[in-house]
Motif scaffolding. Structure first.
Motif, PDB file in Angstrom:
ATOM      1  N   MET A   1       0.921  -1.272  -0.052  1.00 59.50           N
ATOM      2  CA  MET A   1      -0.193   0.407   0.343  1.00 59.50           C
ATOM      3  C   MET A   1       0.517   0.778   0.305  1.00 59.50           C
ATOM      4  N   THR A   2       1.425   1.878   1.299  1.00 60.45           N
ATOM      5  CA  THR A   2       2.034   2.625   1.088  1.00 60.45           C
ATOM      6  C   THR A   2       3.272   2.217   2.661  1.00 60.45           C
ATOM      7  N   THR A   3       4.665   2.725   2.279  1.00 56.73           N
ATOM      8  CA  THR A   3       5.297   2.773   3.600  1.00 56.73           C
ATOM      9  C   THR A   3       5.538   3.624   4.595  1.00 56.73           C
ATOM     10  N   GLU A   4       5.793   3.540   5.748  1.00 56.81           N
ATOM     11  CA  GLU A   4       6.944   4.832   6.264  1.00 56.81           C
ATOM     12  C   GLU A   4       8.134   5.446   6.008  1.00 56.81           C
ATOM     13  N   THR A   5       9.462   4.171   5.159  1.00 58.80           N
ATOM     14  CA  THR A   5      10.112   4.700   5.737  1.00 58.80           C
ATOM     15  C   THR A   5      10.710   4.926   4.290  1.00 58.80           C
ATOM     16  N   ALA A   6      11.696   5.061   4.237  1.00 57.13           N
ATOM     17  CA  ALA A   6      12.978   5.183   2.335  1.00 57.13           C
ATOM     18  C   ALA A   6      13.590   4.043   3.029  1.00 57.13           C
ATOM     19  N   THR A   7      14.534   4.041   2.220  1.00 50.84           N
ATOM     20  CA  THR A   7      15.995   3.564   2.017  1.00 50.84           C
ATOM     21  C   THR A   7      16.706   4.509   1.297  1.00 50.84           C
ATOM     22  N   HIS A   8      17.949   3.485   1.041  1.00 57.85           N
ATOM     23  CA  HIS A   8      18.772   4.203   0.006  1.00 57.85           C
ATOM     24  C   HIS A   8      18.502   3.712  -1.330  1.00 57.85           C
ATOM     25  N   ASP A   9      17.662   3.172  -2.039  1.00 52.03           N
ATOM     26  CA  ASP A   9      17.201   2.766  -2.999  1.00 52.03           C
ATOM     27  C   ASP A   9      16.167   3.972  -3.607  1.00 52.03           C
ATOM     28  N   GLY A  10      15.783   4.696  -3.011  1.00 51.01           N
ATOM     29  CA  GLY A  10      15.395   5.609  -3.977  1.00 51.01           C
ATOM     30  C   GLY A  10      14.669   6.628  -2.708  1.00 51.01           C
ATOM     31  N   PRO A  11      13.321   7.277  -2.796  1.00 50.95           N
ATOM     32  CA  PRO A  11      12.767   8.638  -1.889  1.00 50.95           C
ATOM     33  C   PRO A  11      11.586   7.865  -1.545  1.00 50.95           C
ATOM     34  N   TYR A  12      11.486   8.488  -0.664  1.00 47.99           N
ATOM     35  CA  TYR A  12       9.755   7.927  -0.528  1.00 47.99           C
ATOM     36  C   TYR A  12       8.689   8.376  -0.809  1.00 47.99           C
ATOM     37  N   VAL A  13       7.996   7.838  -2.268  1.00 49.51           N
ATOM     38  CA  VAL A  13       7.082   8.709  -3.202  1.00 49.51           C
ATOM     39  C   VAL A  13       6.167  10.129  -1.932  1.00 49.51           C
ATOM     40  N   THR A 167      -4.964   7.945 -13.605  1.00 48.28           N
ATOM     41  CA  THR A 167      -4.852   8.024 -11.751  1.00 48.28           C
ATOM     42  C   THR A 167      -4.076   7.566 -11.076  1.00 48.28           C
ATOM     43  N   VAL A 168      -5.060   6.260 -10.665  1.00 44.84           N
ATOM     44  CA  VAL A 168      -3.993   5.157  -9.635  1.00 44.84           C
ATOM     45  C   VAL A 168      -2.507   4.780 -10.617  1.00 44.84           C
ATOM     46  N   GLY A 169      -2.775   4.898 -11.546  1.00 39.25           N
ATOM     47  CA  GLY A 169      -2.307   4.161 -12.555  1.00 39.25           C
ATOM     48  C   GLY A 169      -0.273   5.393 -12.811  1.00 39.25           C
ATOM     49  N   HIS A 170      -1.195   6.386 -12.360  1.00 34.53           N
ATOM     50  CA  HIS A 170       0.027   6.960 -11.997  1.00 34.53           C
ATOM     51  C   HIS A 170       0.887   7.390 -11.173  1.00 34.53           C
ATOM     52  N   LEU A 171       0.474   6.635  -9.880  1.00 30.89           N
ATOM     53  CA  LEU A 171       1.254   6.099  -8.738  1.00 30.89           C
ATOM     54  C   LEU A 171       1.946   5.167  -8.855  1.00 30.89           C
ATOM     55  N   VAL A 172       1.341   4.171  -8.986  1.00 27.20           N
ATOM     56  CA  VAL A 172       2.192   3.243  -9.627  1.00 27.20           C
ATOM     57  C   VAL A 172       3.293   3.593 -10.500  1.00 27.20           C
ATOM     58  N   ARG A 173       3.228   4.131 -12.028  1.00 29.16           N
ATOM     59  CA  ARG A 173       4.511   4.622 -12.652  1.00 29.16           C
ATOM     60  C   ARG A 173       5.975   5.613 -11.569  1.00 29.16           C
ATOM     61  N   LEU A 174       5.124   5.897 -11.306  1.00 27.14           N
ATOM     62  CA  LEU A 174       5.889   7.175 -10.310  1.00 27.14           C
ATOM     63  C   LEU A 174       6.954   6.220  -9.298  1.00 27.14           C
ATOM     64  N   GLN A 175       6.198   5.639  -8.374  1.00 24.28           N
ATOM     65  CA  GLN A 175       6.534   4.645  -7.349  1.00 24.28           C
ATOM     66  C   GLN A 175       7.224   3.888  -8.139  1.00 24.28           C
ATOM     67  N   SER A 176       7.647   3.443  -9.718  1.00 22.88           N
ATOM     68  CA  SER A 176       7.829   2.657 -10.047  1.00 22.88           C
ATOM     69  C   SER A 176       9.912   3.645 -10.520  1.00 22.88           C
ATOM     70  N   ASP A 177       8.881   4.862 -10.761  1.00 22.76           N
ATOM     71  CA  ASP A 177      10.916   6.116 -11.311  1.00 22.76           C
ATOM     72  C   ASP A 177      11.589   5.634 -10.123  1.00 22.76           C
ATOM     73  N   ALA A 178      10.609   5.950  -8.651  1.00 22.67           N
ATOM     74  CA  ALA A 178      11.221   6.537  -7.921  1.00 22.67           C
ATOM     75  C   ALA A 178      12.166   4.573  -7.165  1.00 22.67           C
ATOM     76  N   GLY A 179      12.137   3.469  -7.708  1.00 24.39           N
ATOM     77  CA  GLY A 179      12.742   2.757  -7.954  1.00 24.39           C
ATOM     78  C   GLY A 179      12.247   1.955  -7.496  1.00 24.39           C
ATOM     79  N   GLY A 180      10.915   1.538  -6.989  1.00 21.56           N
ATOM     80  CA  GLY A 180      10.682   1.002  -5.850  1.00 21.56           C
ATOM     81  C   GLY A 180       8.948   0.060  -6.805  1.00 21.56           C
ATOM     82  N   ASP A 181       7.946  -0.663  -5.917  1.00 21.09           N
ATOM     83  CA  ASP A 181       7.536  -1.249  -7.164  1.00 21.09           C
ATOM     84  C   ASP A 181       5.240  -1.733  -6.000  1.00 21.09           C
ATOM     85  N   ALA A 182       4.726  -0.871  -7.189  1.00 22.30           N
ATOM     86  CA  ALA A 182       3.563  -0.710  -5.709  1.00 22.30           C
ATOM     87  C   ALA A 182       2.622  -2.135  -6.218  1.00 22.30           C
ATOM     88  N   LEU A 183       3.050  -3.220  -6.945  1.00 23.66           N
ATOM     89  CA  LEU A 183       2.710  -4.312  -7.255  1.00 23.66           C
ATOM     90  C   LEU A 183       3.249  -4.970  -6.751  1.00 23.66           C
TER      91      LEU A 183
END
Length: 276
Positions: A1-13, A167-183
């Motif tokens: 869903m969403t986390t409360e943290t960040a790592t060196h992988d990328g910013p917390y979106v 619009t939900v897809g934009h969130l998925v894309r942004l998270q992917s661009d930040a180095g994560g995976d919303a799926l």
């Protein structure tokens, strides 16, 4: 869903604003029974919460496992300070060890913990298997890891709306661009297996909200999911993913799913595995 943290992988979106902290608290409280059911650790057991963020899940872990020896870790010092304040307010008698640092580089000896818990963390890692392997190192043989993740691809709703889905897809894309995976929820079994865990079990935890469940409509549909998507508006526009009117139309349509006659569905995935 969403986390409360960040790592060196990328910013917390989703950022670290007061609004986001409140949203995380709403999410944790609304979903506590659903997500934490079946998770309780014996008194004296050594438990690591990796990516504790603002402590929204920490207070529920403490409530379910009185007497457990909890260490809560996060890379964000600001989030860790919020977590300490939250625990002091909600569980003043609890003894928690706090660690500020990256989950990939934990300073604890091999086999330090009996159990590891992480919720909404893997979705923000560029290499979730590497993160799980790092956590496996600090877990004793025979110890368990519990992982909870969402999957934005599981969201469906009525009235259906191409604009809302985009619009939900934009969130998925942004998270992917930040180095994560919303799926990432759908990947938990193979990820844990690849990281060397055994006895992996994954079970869906489904949220369904309609007019007969007003607390979920308010706590989950409006204040968790729609608020989460709405929070990335500026980033989606800056990235050129959409135009203001199109994004706002999608948010308006998502909000209609919380109106009378609307419905909303989302699936979380909860995995438990063992270190051989």
């Amino acid at each position: 869903m969403t986390t409360e943290t960040a790592t060196h992988d990328g910013p917390y979106v989703h950022g670290y604003s007061d609004t986001e902290a409140r949203r995380l608290d709403d999410q944790a409280n609304t979903l506590a029974d659903l997500l934490h059911a079946g998770t309780a650790y014996p008194p004296g057991s050594r438990v690591l919460e990796a990516g504790c963020g603002v402590g929204a899940q920490t207070v529920h872990l403490l409530a379910a496992s009185p007497g457990a020896r909890l260490t809560a870790a996060d890379i964000s010092g600001e989030s860790l300070a919020r977590a300490q304040a939250r625990v002091a307010a909600h569980a003043p008698a609890a003894e928690v060890a706090w660690h500020h640092g990256d989950l990939h580089e934990l300073p604890f000896p091999d086999g330090t913990f009996d159990h590891v818990f992480l919720c909404f963390v893997l979705e923000h890692l560029a290499d979730p298997a590497a993160g799980l392997a790092a956590l496996r190192r600090v877990l004793r043989p025979g110890g368990t890891i519990t992982v909870i993740e969402g999957d934005h691809g599981s969201a469906f709703f009525h009235p259906d709306s191409p604009a809302a889905r985009a619009t939900v897809g934009h969130l998925v894309r942004l998270q992917s661009d930040a180095g994560g995976d919303a799926l990432v929820g759908r990947r938990l079994h193979p990820l844990l297996s690849a990281a060397g865990f055994s006895d992996v079990t994954v079970r869906p935890r489904t949220v369904y909200a309609d007019a007969s469940r007003p607390s979920l409509v308010e706590g989950f549909t409006r204040r968790t999911f729609v608020a989460m998507v709405e929070s990335v508006r500026d980033d989606a526009l800056s990235a050129g993913l959409t135009a203001p009117a199109a994004f706002d139309e999608g948010i308006a349509d998502l909000r209609r799913t919380a109106d009378p006659g609307g419905t909303f569905h989302y699936t979380f995935f909860k995995a438990v595995a063992v270190k051989p």
